[in-house]
Design an enzyme around this catalytic site. Sequence first.
Site, PDB file in Angstrom:
ATOM      1  N   ASP A  58     -54.366  52.142 -32.056  1.00 54.60           N
ATOM      2  CA  ASP A  58     -53.210  51.649 -32.990  1.00 54.60           C
ATOM      3  C   ASP A  58     -53.816  51.340 -34.244  1.00 54.60           C
ATOM      4  O   ASP A  58     -53.422  51.652 -35.188  1.00 54.60           O
ATOM      5  CB  ASP A  58     -52.572  50.478 -32.218  1.00 54.60           C
ATOM      6  CG  ASP A  58     -53.485  48.952 -32.044  1.00 54.60           C
ATOM      7  OD1 ASP A  58     -54.800  49.400 -31.794  1.00 54.60           O
ATOM      8  OD2 ASP A  58     -52.849  48.179 -32.093  1.00 54.60           O
ATOM      9  N   THR A  59     -55.060  50.728 -34.212  1.00 55.79           N
ATOM     10  CA  THR A  59     -55.588  50.271 -35.596  1.00 55.79           C
ATOM     11  C   THR A  59     -56.351  51.430 -36.202  1.00 55.79           C
ATOM     12  O   THR A  59     -56.254  51.506 -37.275  1.00 55.79           O
ATOM     13  CB  THR A  59     -56.515  49.295 -35.390  1.00 55.79           C
ATOM     14  OG1 THR A  59     -57.566  49.463 -34.578  1.00 55.79           O
ATOM     15  CG2 THR A  59     -56.022  48.009 -34.954  1.00 55.79           C
ATOM     16  N   LEU A  60     -56.912  52.438 -35.622  1.00 59.08           N
ATOM     17  CA  LEU A  60     -57.392  53.617 -36.074  1.00 59.08           C
ATOM     18  C   LEU A  60     -56.347  54.491 -36.561  1.00 59.08           C
ATOM     19  O   LEU A  60     -56.269  54.721 -37.931  1.00 59.08           O
ATOM     20  CB  LEU A  60     -58.269  54.366 -35.048  1.00 59.08           C
ATOM     21  CG  LEU A  60     -58.968  55.488 -35.703  1.00 59.08           C
ATOM     22  CD1 LEU A  60     -58.324  56.671 -35.889  1.00 59.08           C
ATOM     23  CD2 LEU A  60     -59.682  55.084 -36.804  1.00 59.08           C
ATOM     24  N   ASN A  61     -55.286  54.442 -35.980  1.00 56.40           N
ATOM     25  CA  ASN A  61     -54.171  55.197 -36.499  1.00 56.40           C
ATOM     26  C   ASN A  61     -53.540  54.531 -37.888  1.00 56.40           C
ATOM     27  O   ASN A  61     -53.196  55.235 -38.871  1.00 56.40           O
ATOM     28  CB  ASN A  61     -52.726  55.203 -35.686  1.00 56.40           C
ATOM     29  CG  ASN A  61     -53.253  55.921 -34.236  1.00 56.40           C
ATOM     30  OD1 ASN A  61     -54.049  56.511 -34.051  1.00 56.40           O
ATOM     31  ND2 ASN A  61     -52.283  55.465 -33.180  1.00 56.40           N
ATOM     32  N   TYR A  75     -55.647  54.632 -18.091  1.00 56.37           N
ATOM     33  CA  TYR A  75     -56.759  54.309 -19.079  1.00 56.37           C
ATOM     34  C   TYR A  75     -58.078  54.094 -18.281  1.00 56.37           C
ATOM     35  O   TYR A  75     -58.063  53.381 -17.103  1.00 56.37           O
ATOM     36  CB  TYR A  75     -56.286  52.905 -19.850  1.00 56.37           C
ATOM     37  CG  TYR A  75     -55.088  52.935 -20.713  1.00 56.37           C
ATOM     38  CD1 TYR A  75     -55.248  53.179 -22.221  1.00 56.37           C
ATOM     39  CD2 TYR A  75     -53.709  52.879 -20.324  1.00 56.37           C
ATOM     40  CE1 TYR A  75     -54.247  53.576 -23.061  1.00 56.37           C
ATOM     41  CE2 TYR A  75     -52.781  53.131 -20.894  1.00 56.37           C
ATOM     42  CZ  TYR A  75     -52.950  53.358 -22.293  1.00 56.37           C
ATOM     43  OH  TYR A  75     -52.070  53.433 -23.239  1.00 56.37           O
ATOM     44  N   ARG A 131     -49.579  44.620 -25.293  1.00 57.63           N
ATOM     45  CA  ARG A 131     -49.752  45.578 -24.340  1.00 57.63           C
ATOM     46  C   ARG A 131     -49.646  44.694 -22.695  1.00 57.63           C
ATOM     47  O   ARG A 131     -50.718  44.177 -22.555  1.00 57.63           O
ATOM     48  CB  ARG A 131     -50.598  46.539 -24.296  1.00 57.63           C
ATOM     49  CG  ARG A 131     -50.637  47.358 -25.618  1.00 57.63           C
ATOM     50  CD  ARG A 131     -49.373  48.389 -25.106  1.00 57.63           C
ATOM     51  NE  ARG A 131     -49.124  49.539 -26.369  1.00 57.63           N
ATOM     52  CZ  ARG A 131     -48.341  49.129 -27.386  1.00 57.63           C
ATOM     53  NH1 ARG A 131     -47.856  47.930 -27.554  1.00 57.63           N
ATOM     54  NH2 ARG A 131     -48.290  50.107 -28.382  1.00 57.63           N
ATOM     55  N   ALA A 136     -45.225  54.895 -34.188  1.00 56.72           N
ATOM     56  CA  ALA A 136     -44.160  54.683 -35.253  1.00 56.72           C
ATOM     57  C   ALA A 136     -44.627  53.258 -35.982  1.00 56.72           C
ATOM     58  O   ALA A 136     -44.769  53.238 -37.336  1.00 56.72           O
ATOM     59  CB  ALA A 136     -42.980  54.356 -34.665  1.00 56.72           C
ATOM     60  N   GLY A 137     -44.917  52.177 -35.105  1.00 57.70           N
ATOM     61  CA  GLY A 137     -45.499  51.152 -35.717  1.00 57.70           C
ATOM     62  C   GLY A 137     -46.873  51.106 -36.546  1.00 57.70           C
ATOM     63  O   GLY A 137     -47.045  50.610 -37.669  1.00 57.70           O
ATOM     64  N   ASP A 138     -47.759  52.013 -35.857  1.00 56.26           N
ATOM     65  CA  ASP A 138     -49.187  51.914 -36.672  1.00 56.26           C
ATOM     66  C   ASP A 138     -48.887  52.728 -38.107  1.00 56.26           C
ATOM     67  O   ASP A 138     -49.607  52.170 -39.032  1.00 56.26           O
ATOM     68  CB  ASP A 138     -49.895  52.800 -35.929  1.00 56.26           C
ATOM     69  CG  ASP A 138     -49.930  52.577 -34.164  1.00 56.26           C
ATOM     70  OD1 ASP A 138     -49.769  51.057 -33.991  1.00 56.26           O
ATOM     71  OD2 ASP A 138     -50.310  53.336 -33.211  1.00 56.26           O
TER      72      ASP A 138
END
Length: 320
Positions: free
Chosen positions: A29-32, A106, A174, A268-270
């Site tokens: 998420d943060t990398l995106n 995962y 999550r 979408a959120g990222d």
Amino acid sequence: MKHIAIIGECMIELNGKPFGAMQQTFGGDTLNAAVYLCRGQEANLNGEAIQVSYVTALGSDPISKGMLSRWENEGISTQWVLEDDTRTPGLYLIQLDDQGERTFLYWRNQSAAKYLLQHPNFGLLKQALNQVDMVFISGISLAILPEEDRWALIHWLHQLKEHNVEIAFDSNFRPALWPQDQHHTVREFYQALYAITDFALVTFDDEQLIWGDNTPTQTLQRLATDGVKKCIIKLGAEGCLVQDFTTDFPPQSVPTQKIDAVVDTTSAGDSFNGGFLSAYLCGEDLITACQRGNTLAGTVIQHQGAIIPKALTQAALGII
């Protein structure tokens, strides 16, 4: 030049059918968000650049080095990516059935990023980040850590705030990353974070699940009470709701264009976060920044994958 440090985890992604054809890439998420922030700043009319640094730990293996190279090609600074010779990146598998439905598996319990705060060189990194303008983390950045390191991260963010570093937080919840009594635990950590959060970029569905909020307005009121200074509530197809609690202005709705052909909402959120921050950090007002976030998110969900081809984002922002 504004400088933002984004703390989190990027994993290896395998995408396809079990025991069939698989595509290997990466995501997180943060990398995106970091990728879309770098791309979004190309639309800044004043030409002001933003330095985007990613803060994580990777292994010394070929895949880790390949990921670093890809990030640098996107314009992300990797000077604060720590190398862990004893661990590797986490891995996740997206399985597709014949109807195109996705399920996730995962493997991240021993990932290098999980033990970022225990790295021998983390102390040097802590000192370096005193000089940035903003630090951005997500609920996943927090959730993957051992419990004692979660508190250590929050304590470190307190110290950064004392050095006038702006703290931005996306709650990105999550459930699988938290223990069975997750709501009590999550609330405790999130409230501690909101108390020092200058900018909350949250999704209403997540906030509703954790706190039982009935409306986005109720979420805004709770976050203001918790100490948040400014807030964006992402509302999916309805756009977002924005309020600056340091002013007397009421919340404002920023609608988005209706998307008929939604293909993949994974990032979408990222992508919204990246687009929003690319405008906000160069001095645009909150509404303009939200509009850019909506534009990027609306483009990303029309294509497969968390990180879509760069040319598509450039076209959406009018860069080419």
